[in-house]
Every structure is written in C-alpha cells, then in structure tokens.
Design a protein around this motif. Structure first.
Motif, PDB file in Angstrom:
ATOM      1  N   ARG A 148       0.844  -1.224   0.354  1.00 15.24           N
ATOM      2  CA  ARG A 148      -0.270   0.355   0.234  1.00 15.24           C
ATOM      3  C   ARG A 148       0.583   1.186   0.042  1.00 15.24           C
ATOM      4  O   ARG A 148       0.820   1.722  -0.863  1.00 15.24           O
ATOM      5  CB  ARG A 148      -0.924  -0.340   1.024  1.00 15.24           C
ATOM      6  CG  ARG A 148      -1.620   0.826   1.648  1.00 15.24           C
ATOM      7  CD  ARG A 148      -2.824   1.866   0.298  1.00 15.24           C
ATOM      8  NE  ARG A 148      -3.618   0.227   0.409  1.00 15.24           N
ATOM      9  CZ  ARG A 148      -4.321   0.278  -0.930  1.00 15.24           C
ATOM     10  NH1 ARG A 148      -4.375   1.287  -1.722  1.00 15.24           N
ATOM     11  NH2 ARG A 148      -4.585  -1.000  -0.974  1.00 15.24           N
ATOM     12  N   GLY A 149       1.673   1.268   1.335  1.00 16.07           N
ATOM     13  CA  GLY A 149       2.225   2.241   1.772  1.00 16.07           C
ATOM     14  C   GLY A 149       2.028   4.290   1.490  1.00 16.07           C
ATOM     15  O   GLY A 149       0.381   3.816   1.983  1.00 16.07           O
ATOM     16  N   SER A 150       2.071   4.923   0.852  1.00 11.29           N
ATOM     17  CA  SER A 150       1.543   5.806   0.963  1.00 11.29           C
ATOM     18  C   SER A 150       1.621   6.782  -0.304  1.00 11.29           C
ATOM     19  O   SER A 150       2.391   7.428  -0.766  1.00 11.29           O
ATOM     20  CB  SER A 150       1.819   7.382   1.667  1.00 11.29           C
ATOM     21  OG  SER A 150       1.968   6.185   2.889  1.00 11.29           O
ATOM     22  N   GLU A 152       1.206   8.479  -4.105  1.00 11.64           N
ATOM     23  CA  GLU A 152       0.503   9.456  -4.689  1.00 11.64           C
ATOM     24  C   GLU A 152       0.173   9.165  -5.709  1.00 11.64           C
ATOM     25  O   GLU A 152       0.043   8.336  -6.674  1.00 11.64           O
ATOM     26  CB  GLU A 152       2.316   9.923  -5.166  1.00 11.64           C
ATOM     27  CG  GLU A 152       2.769  10.954  -3.798  1.00 11.64           C
ATOM     28  CD  GLU A 152       2.012  12.514  -3.690  1.00 11.64           C
ATOM     29  OE1 GLU A 152       2.146  13.126  -4.515  1.00 11.64           O
ATOM     30  OE2 GLU A 152       2.734  12.509  -2.228  1.00 11.64           O
TER      31      GLU A 152
ATOM     32  N   ASN B  38      -4.648  13.845  -7.694  1.00 11.31           N
ATOM     33  CA  ASN B  38      -3.404  14.725  -6.950  1.00 11.31           C
ATOM     34  C   ASN B  38      -3.287  16.083  -7.527  1.00 11.31           C
ATOM     35  O   ASN B  38      -2.975  17.020  -6.418  1.00 11.31           O
ATOM     36  CB  ASN B  38      -2.185  14.124  -8.299  1.00 11.31           C
ATOM     37  CG  ASN B  38      -1.147  13.026  -8.259  1.00 11.31           C
ATOM     38  OD1 ASN B  38      -1.475  12.890  -6.975  1.00 11.31           O
ATOM     39  ND2 ASN B  38      -1.020  12.231  -8.897  1.00 11.31           N
ATOM     40  N   GLU B  46      -3.932   7.827   2.340  1.00 17.26           N
ATOM     41  CA  GLU B  46      -3.711   6.069   3.204  1.00 17.26           C
ATOM     42  C   GLU B  46      -2.558   6.248   2.927  1.00 17.26           C
ATOM     43  O   GLU B  46      -1.837   6.292   3.019  1.00 17.26           O
ATOM     44  CB  GLU B  46      -4.400   5.476   1.549  1.00 17.26           C
ATOM     45  CG  GLU B  46      -5.604   5.645   1.112  1.00 17.26           C
ATOM     46  CD  GLU B  46      -5.454   5.480  -0.887  1.00 17.26           C
ATOM     47  OE1 GLU B  46      -4.681   3.910  -1.230  1.00 17.26           O
ATOM     48  OE2 GLU B  46      -6.592   5.710  -1.388  1.00 17.26           O
ATOM     49  N   THR B  47      -2.567   5.267   4.425  1.00 15.85           N
ATOM     50  CA  THR B  47      -1.315   5.611   5.159  1.00 15.85           C
ATOM     51  C   THR B  47      -1.118   3.830   5.785  1.00 15.85           C
ATOM     52  O   THR B  47      -2.357   3.773   6.839  1.00 15.85           O
ATOM     53  CB  THR B  47      -1.631   6.453   6.688  1.00 15.85           C
ATOM     54  OG1 THR B  47      -2.328   5.899   6.559  1.00 15.85           O
ATOM     55  CG2 THR B  47      -1.243   7.746   5.978  1.00 15.85           C
ATOM     56  N   GLY B  48      -0.185   3.297   4.877  1.00 14.94           N
ATOM     57  CA  GLY B  48       0.003   2.152   4.346  1.00 14.94           C
ATOM     58  C   GLY B  48      -0.774   0.879   4.737  1.00 14.94           C
ATOM     59  O   GLY B  48      -0.543  -0.320   4.729  1.00 14.94           O
TER      60      GLY B  48
END
Lengths: 611, 144
Positions: A148-150, A152, B38, B46-48
């Motif tokens: 997933r990560g963060s 862009e 963007n 979303e985080t992680g």
C-alpha cells in the motif's frame, strides 16, 4: 487525452516484456469492461488451453465511464476458469478500475508465467516485475500492508492468498483489502503464473469530454443515489438485510439447500452484525454508498491468556461481511454463532477463497459424511457437523493446503468432489459454479445455469422469481426477462457500473451519460451491443465445450420448498428451452444437449431459426 | 472563472470518511474539468493500509498563513477572511515549493501538469462538502 483510456498494456511474464497498443476501434465498438474483455479473451486465449498453462491469459479491463460518474467503479477480469473449464469472468470493486484509468490503461493483458513468486507493479511511468519470494505464503492482509505505502495518486493492490498459490479452483484475489475478484478461480490462475500481487498506481487525469454536461449529470445521479430509495438498502444494513427478508419469504438456503428457512437466522441477521460487530463502512472511490460493511472480529490469544479477561488479550481483524458469504457459511451450514460465522468469512478473506463455493463444498461434505460416502480417514479426523464452525474452519484450512486426496478434490469444487465420491444430487452447483443464496424459484436456477458467468448477478433470475411471486409469469416471460436483463447488464458493465447501481442507470440515463462523453447512441444500439457482448462471451464458452444442460441441475433443487413452492423439473426445463430458443433467434449458435429441447426446437426450423 | 457562492469549510469529522473520494473528484472536476486525485485542493490520504482510517485534508484557511510567508516571490497573499489567493503572474514555478513545505498539514499541492507548476488554491466552492455522503465536512455559506 480521452484516447489514454483506450490503450492496452500487454505484459509477458515469461519474456519480461511489455508493449502498449492503441485499442481505438475496439473501445469505440465495445466501450470497455466485458465488451473489450470478451474480444481480447477470444483473441488471446488459445482454444482448449489448460487454464494453468502460461499461454492462458489474464485480462483486466475498466469501463468506458470509470470515475466519470458515480458507481462507475468496477474492474473486470477475464480468463479461462479452472473451476468451470470455460469462461472466467469476475468483477471487483475497490481502487483498481480508477487506478488503471488514471494510469492511462483501458485494458491489461497478462500472459506467460514468472519464474519465481513475483509482484507486478504498473504505473503511468513504468511496468516492473519484481521477484517477491518472501511474500509467497503470506496472507492477503499482509500483502496489502506491504504494497500500500503512502501513494501519490490512486493505488490498488490485488493479491492472492494460500488458496491461489495452491491452485484451489475457486481461489479468488483480494482487491484493496475489502473487495474481491471472488469468482471462478482467478486467484488460482494468478497463482499458476506465480503472480502473488499486482500494484497499480495512477496519477494522470481523466478529462471530462463535455464538462458542464458531465458535472450536471454527476449531480443528478449522485442525488438519486444518496437521497433516493433505489440504493437505500446498500447504505444501511447492506445486503445482510436479505437474511431475514429471504428467510421470511422461504428462500434462504439452509442445510445444503434442504430447507428454505433457518431457525437460527435471528442470531446472524444484518441487525445483529450492525449492533455487535460493525466497525466501519467502506466505499469504492467514486461511489458514495459504502456498501462494504466491515466487522470487528476479536480473537483471544488462547491458551496462555485464558485466565485473563478474554477481551484484553485479543488480536483484532477487520472482516467485510455481506449476504452471500453469510448464507453460504451461515444458514447453509446452520451456523448460528455470529462470531463463528465471521471466523469462517475471515478465513476466506485471509486465504482469498470464494466464500460461496467454500460454503457449498463444506455443506456437500457434511452430507457426504453423514451418508458414509466419505470416511473419517478422508476428512483427516475432522467430523463435519451442521452448525459446528470449528470443524468447518479446520476443513477450510485443509482445503486451502490440499492436505490429502479428499481435500484436494474438495479444492476442485463440489461437482468434481461428487463425481469422485458420489452425491451429485446434493452437490449444489449451477454450471459448476456455486449457487448464490436464493431458493426463490425456477428463474434463479435457469439464470445460474445459462448465465455467461453462472452468477446470480448474470441475469438476476432471483429477481424474476420475486416478481413472479407478485404477479405470475409464464415460462416464456421468465426466459425473456433473463435474456433482456443479461444483455442490458453487459451494457452497464461495459461502462464500468456496479450492479447495485442498475436502477440509477436506466436506459435513458445511460444514453445521456454517454452523450456527455461525446458518444451519440440510442437505447436500441446499446441493447444490440449488450447482446453482441453476451454472444462473444458465449463464443468462448462454446469453444471450450460448454453446453447448457438440464442434466447438470442437482436434484436437490426439486426436493425442498422455494418461495414459489416446490418445483417440478419440467418448470426449469421449459424455461430453459424458451431461453435457448430466444438465444438462437438472436443468432447465437446455442445447441442444447437434451433431446427434449431439440424436439421443442425442431418444428420451428421452417421459420428460419436454424443457425 | 465564474465566482459562485463561497463557503466556510472545515474537515470536522475525518473519521467518518468511507474512502469514496467524492470530495476529491468534485474538486478536480470543479478546478480542472477532470477527475484527478493529485490536482485537487482536498485530499483523501491512505497510510500504510486501507485498514487504517482515511486521512482527509483540506485548507484550514489560516488567518496568518505560513504558506504565504514562505513564498519568496510573494505570489500568495492572505485573505482577510482567512485562506489565500494566488497571483499566477508572480509564481515562477520555483521547484523548491516552499509554500507546500510550510503547510505542515499537507493541505497545499502543486499542479504539476500546468506549464508553470503552481500551488492549487481552494476557492471555497463547497463542492467537496456538498458531495460528501458521510458528513465529514462542516460547511456553511459565507455572508459578505
């Protein structure tokens, strides 16, 4: 700029090569989704190929209106199904359709096989195949966290679990943690290619062709979705609401379709989960509904902490729940422990397994065990018992790991198992796919038997039955509805629509929506397109040897009650013959196997119906 | 650009977010006639893992905005009602993007698809809040 979504990305895992082809005409003619997917499958899949051979392709497509209007969120996968041996078609929500669209692709064709377990990363900038041996054997949940990560941009993570790695014929793929390519075994096909996961990242834009028109229409559809009645059910309790409704109607499959009502239904109803387990609701990007209901499952770390308060030493899992797994692993196995049911759903998520077929297989195994068709040695000492979720959980693990010849057979689906051990009469399947939870009547059965992907959503046969409950329909009328519904749904899917939004996207609304995208068309033209798409999908099915056959309907369907009463085989036969006749009239070279059907068709030949 | 109604907007209940991205889509439709995650003035981050709550971010309309102070070209100015405006002629596409870094919330993004990349400024149209189905935003019309 609009052309961007008309690009097709071809990836060869064996050669580790990629190319991008402008698909202009294909998208113009077939819009997207199953329209484009069916054509690509016919082009790319060698006839009668082994579904697990490197030559067998996996094709992903998005819709013509993905992200442009609300609920245009579905991604579509096409492949050869190991389960049915013919068309593999599965639809998933989540971020995938939007991510592919914003990465500038309308379709992705994956062929070949990787040498080692791998992850495929697709973005606007590049396509990378990376070895990922350390992810093999890891749960779908962990893979999502890893990839997933963060991001862009819009990112989607598609992964398979142990079921796919071990080539369980009904292994699915998890999409963005809460969504699925659930049906017909995509997970196993990806597993055969050693593709543990795909990560797709899109950072481009999807321009609006006629912005003012599109914005006004967006608002109109949005209001209909959030304020109207047409989708209210999905906002609130979600599809689990169906448990009580279908039970009341006498259409809730119970104890392997032996009964249409479940005594324990109150304990596993949508209300119970909303009150005691619901943690959050999730949407697909571009849909305001949040139909995904996620439960909190707290599992104690037994046994070392048993003396402490149970709730303090627990691990927590998020488990999305909806009607289909709740029927298949709940009422159909007579499980009335809501937490036990969640645990079974959890296992299907964790290993990425079609929960519906998992339930069908366990239900068949229970009866087969009761009848002495399989032994305790076969089941490795586990005694399957109605309502005993712990035994079922152990059996699911054994299936996922294909621990012995019996479980390896169960891993091929209920029909394959019954062909070996006996009990075909109660091996609940329609076209070898697991039936959904609707003992509504004959249209549901015929719909599942003839639907291109053998899904209850192929042609909404259950809804035809429900209509017949209010006002009787003749067999011919039922067949007509099945044909019309499936043709039209393929139009909606080619736009990228979610099935739940079908009442918002009426014929008139679709014409307007396409107009805002600069596509001038009529309802008639669209219907012809839907028919053409269905025919293309069937071309593949027929090429792979599929024939709709009444003989394949398990006898169990005629033993119990349905919401339309006890069914006679002739009712199903009659609808099926009308259906075949209607399809042949459309020009589809559909030849049924039954003599009865041939007789029925024969006199009409003079009217120019032969194909 | 047609200036319609303007709104006080606040991300009051980010934990209600269901991840539908309606706010983001509405913003990019409004600003760019496109869907773009963007190029927007409101963000769903979303985080992680999607197991974690979504992080919804939008300009807080600071009275004394650090982004304004950070711009060496004085391309951004503070508005009396809070928030900022951009003078495009002054923005040189600096490549250091001091304005972006000055907003510790991360509510300011650069339009990298423009000829001269410049910050994307919320014009308070209210579409993000209007299209949110789960009441994440508090918003009301501004009376001037």
């Amino acid at each position: 700029m609009r052309k961007m979504r008309e690009r097709i990305l071809y990836i060869d895992l064996t050669e580790q090569s990629t190319k991008v082809v402008e698909g202009g005409e294909l998208f113009k003619k077939y819009l997207g989704g199953p329209g484009v997917g069916s054509k690509l499958l016919l082009e790319e899949c060698p006839p009668r190929v082994d579904p697990f051979s490197p030559e067998a392709p996996v094709i992903f497509t998005v819709g013509a209106l993905t992200a442009v209007f609300p609920c245009m969120v579905k991604a579509f996968a096409f492949f050869k199904s190991p389960l049915t041996g013919n068309l593999g078609e599965s639809h998933a929500g989540g971020h995938l359709a939007t991510a592919l669209t914003l990465a500038g692709y309308g379709a992705v064709v994956v062929k070949g096989a990787a040498e080692k377990p791998s992850v495929l990363r697709i973005s606007d900038e590049e396509v990378k195949l990376e070895q990922a041996s350390s992810l093999w054997g890891v749960s779908t949940f962990q893979v999502e966290k890893t990839l997933r990560g963060s991001p862009e941009g819009m990112r989607s993570v598609v992964s398979i679990g142990r079921a796919g790695e071990n080539l369980v014929y009904y292994a699915g793929a998890l999409v963005d943690r809460y969504h699925h390519f659930g049906r017909l075994g995509l997970g196993a096909v990806l597993g055969s290619k050693k593709l543990k996961a795909l990560q797709v990242t899109g950072t481009r834009e999807r321009p609006l062709k006629k912005a003012d028109e599109a914005k006004a229409l967006y608002e109109e559809f949005h209001r209909k979705i959030v304020e109207g009645e047409v989708m209210a059910k999905y906002h609130n309790l979600g599809t689990p609401e169906n448990l009580l409704v279908l039970n009341e109607m006498g259409a809730l499959p119970t104890r392997n379709f032996q009964k249409p009502r479940f005594e324990g239904v109150e304990k596993i109803s949508g209300d119970v989960y909303a009150e005691a387990f619901l943690r959050r609701k999730i949407s697909c990007p571009g849909c305001p509904v949040a139909c995904i209901h996620v439960a909190r499952l707290a599992v104690p770390f037994a046994p070392e902490h048993e003396k402490a308060r149970r709730e303090i030493f627990t691990e927590e899992f998020q488990v999305p729940y909806n009607y289909e797994p709740m029927y298949a692993l709940g009422s159909n196995l007579e499980i009335s422990d809501p937490e036990g049911l969640l645990r079974l759903i959890f296992l299907c998520e964790y290993h990425a397994l079609d929960a519906m077929i998992a339930g069908n297989v366990l239900a068949w195994a229970t009866e087969a065990y009761e009848k002495g068709l399989v032994s305790r040695e076969d089941s490795l000492g586990v005694v399957p018992r109605w309502g005993d979720w712990e035994s079922y959980a152990r059996m699911l693990e054994n299936i996922v790991e294909t621990r012995n010849p019996f479980y390896a057979k169960l891993a091929q689906g209920v029909k394959a198992a019954a062909e070996k051990y006996g009990g075909l009469d109660f091996a609940m399947n329609l076209g070898k796919n697991g039936p959904a939870g609707y003992m509504t009547g004959p249209a549901f059965i015929v719909g599942g038997l003839v639907g291109a992907r053998h899904s209850h959503l192929s042609n909404a046969g259950y809804s035809v039955d429900q209509r017949a409950l209010k006002k009787p329909l003749t067999p011919r009328e039922m067949a007509e509805r099945l044909v019309a519904e499936e043709n039209w749904l393929y139009v909606l899917y080619s736009l990228g629509a979610c099935y739940f939004s079908r009442r918002v996207y009426t014929e008139e609304a679709v014409v307007k929506a396409l107009k805002a995208e600069g596509v001038e068309t009529t309802v008639e033209e669209l219907k012809a397109l839907g028919r053409k798409i269905f025919h293309n999908l069937y071309k593949f099915k027929l090429q792979e040897g599929f024939r709709p056959s009444f003989k394949d309907v398990p006898g169990r369907f005629f033993e119990g009650e349905t919401s339309l009463g006890k069914l006679e085989p002739s009712q199903v036969e009659e609808i099926l013959s009308h259906y075949v006749k209607l399809r042949r009239r459309e020009g589809l070279k559909l030849v049924p196997e039954e003599k009865m059907l041939m007789d029925l068709l024969a006199p009409k030949k003079s009217r120019g119906e032969e194909t | 650009m047609v200036i319609g109604m303007r709104f006080h907007i606040e991300v009051l209940h980010p934990n209600r977010c269901i991840g539908c991205y309606n706010c983001v889509y509405a913003c990019s439709r409004h600003l760019y006639n496109a869907v773009d995650v963007n190029r927007t003035a409101v963000f769903v981050r979303e985080t992680g893992s999607l197991e974690n709550p979504y992080h919804v971010i939008a300009c807080r309309f600071c009275k004394d905005p650090e982004c304004v102070k950070a711009c060496p070209q004085e391309a951004l100015s503070a508005l009396p009602e809070g928030g900022i405006s951009l003078t495009p002629a002054k923005c040189e596409g600096c490549k250091t993007y001091d304005c972006v870094h000055a907003c510790k919330l991360g509510a300011l993004a650069i339009d990298f698809k423009a000829k001269i990349p410049s910050p994307i400024v919320c014009d308070r149209c209210g579409d993000c809040a209007k299209f949110c189905p789960h009441n994440v935003f508090k918003y009301e019309e501004m009376k001037e």
